[in-house]
Design an enzyme around this catalytic site. Sequence first.
Site, PDB file in Angstrom:
ATOM      1  N   ARG A 138       0.870  -1.178   0.000  1.00  0.00           N
ATOM      2  CA  ARG A 138       0.000   0.000   0.000  1.00  0.00           C
ATOM      3  C   ARG A 138       0.904   1.225   0.000  1.00  0.00           C
ATOM      4  NH1 ARG A 138      -2.624  -0.235   6.043  1.00  0.00           N
ATOM      5  NH2 ARG A 138      -2.910  -2.411   5.371  1.00  0.00           N
ATOM      6  N   ASP A 161       1.869  -5.323   9.540  1.00  0.00           N
ATOM      7  CA  ASP A 161       1.025  -6.191  10.367  1.00  0.00           C
ATOM      8  C   ASP A 161      -0.174  -6.705   9.586  1.00  0.00           C
ATOM      9  OD1 ASP A 161       2.708  -5.819  12.493  1.00  0.00           O
ATOM     10  OD2 ASP A 161       1.533  -4.188  13.374  1.00  0.00           O
ATOM     11  N   GLU A 162      -0.562  -5.949   8.576  1.00  0.00           N
ATOM     12  CA  GLU A 162      -1.717  -6.334   7.757  1.00  0.00           C
ATOM     13  C   GLU A 162      -1.279  -6.920   6.420  1.00  0.00           C
ATOM     14  OE1 GLU A 162      -4.056  -2.786   7.602  1.00  0.00           O
ATOM     15  OE2 GLU A 162      -4.560  -2.846   9.742  1.00  0.00           O
ATOM     16  N   CYS A 163      -0.032  -7.442   6.395  1.00  0.00           N
ATOM     17  CA  CYS A 163       0.526  -8.182   5.249  1.00  0.00           C
ATOM     18  C   CYS A 163       0.892  -7.315   4.055  1.00  0.00           C
ATOM     19  CB  CYS A 163      -0.418  -9.300   4.810  1.00  0.00           C
ATOM     20  SG  CYS A 163      -0.684 -10.539   6.081  1.00  0.00           S
TER      21      CYS A 163
END
Length: 426
Positions: A310, A360-362
């Site tokens: 992201r 943490d959210e890949c």
Amino acid sequence: MPKEDCKYWDKCYQRNEQHLQKYNHPENKKSPQKLDGPPKRRSSEMERATTPTQDKEQQAEKDKYETEELRKEALANISGKDYMAILQKRIKLSEQQEYDNLLKSHEFIRHKFLVEMPPDFYAFWKFLEQLKPNLKGVEILEYLEKTFHLLAVGPFEFLAGRFNKAKLHEPGDYLRHWRFYYDPPEFQTVFVLKGTGVHYGYWRDDPHDKESLLLARNDSTKSCEFEFVAANAFDCFLHFLEKDFKGSPFTAAAVASTKKSLQKFIETSEFQLEAMEKVRRSRSLKVNCKTFHRGGIVVPYESKTELGYRPLLISDAELKKILDLFKAGGSSADDPNDDVKNAVMEKLQPIATAASIAVDECDFGTALELGIDLFCSGYTQLHKLLSTLLVQAYSLLHRPQFIAILKAHLEQRSKGLNLSIFDLDK
């Protein structure tokens, strides 16, 4: 009337009162008289009698015990300093043996540089051997240096035998060998224009990749930006001759002859060269984002779930403005300024925190992008932060080799131009 000494003395098994009153035993006399003969063995003692084999085993065990006791006694008499010297000598002998064994195969490259070389690399070395058949090993490297001012370094030096009988070094020294200031872990130098910051090397998005790699160029004295110039060592060499080598009328013949020999080798060889545009186009489809070094990053990305990467909280331009505060405050990579550092860190912290949340959210690529950009800034004040980001990203991307390379580089990050491990021996 005085009692006589029991002829069985301490071997006596009788305990009746009459016998004890008649004869002396060890409990009531300090030293025995000479026995008339060996005592007779009781039936229970006969049962415990050992065989010759058992006697040998017991003696061996006794010898082992005594040897160990002597060793302990000897060590006890050695001072701590002497003992450490002996220990260090044994460790060095073990390391030397391991080093010599590695030199017998290409495993040396993987062990010392943490990567494997692609097929075109070995094919190019074969070409160099045929270019000047009368030259061997290090002589080939010396010819390139003298004729074209080109240093073929790193794994080429291994193939040439330059590491044979060389002084042993710490693991980090091999990883820093010809690693210039702005070289990210993904880059490995193989060619250097002597005496300059211009260098070429293989670019790996994944340390395990040894197929369809690109070769990039950077001038460390100018910027952190890299340019992809070839898809194999042959085209990279030609790019060097055409773009960076400053020839003269005296070298024109050597350049022309070398180019002709290279073309002939490619045409007659079974080795197939990858086309630059094909490889670059294939990689560009995988690039997640641009970076300050212009190479971009490549991480696994699932388009349906949008997992893997992201964007950062801010644009590249905004990030550069924050980093430019170092210059505004009179700080530099070589002259840390705590007040300026604190001001920059205050602005960077929310961006770094968001990148960690993304991990943490890949979305591992986010931390990788920010870490690489901070590395490319060149500011040593950011080493701790960028190291945290990159170690986290590389670990979750299963690229531990890049972690080792990064840590070794940050320990001794040099802006020098002569970055050979062999200069450490001088």
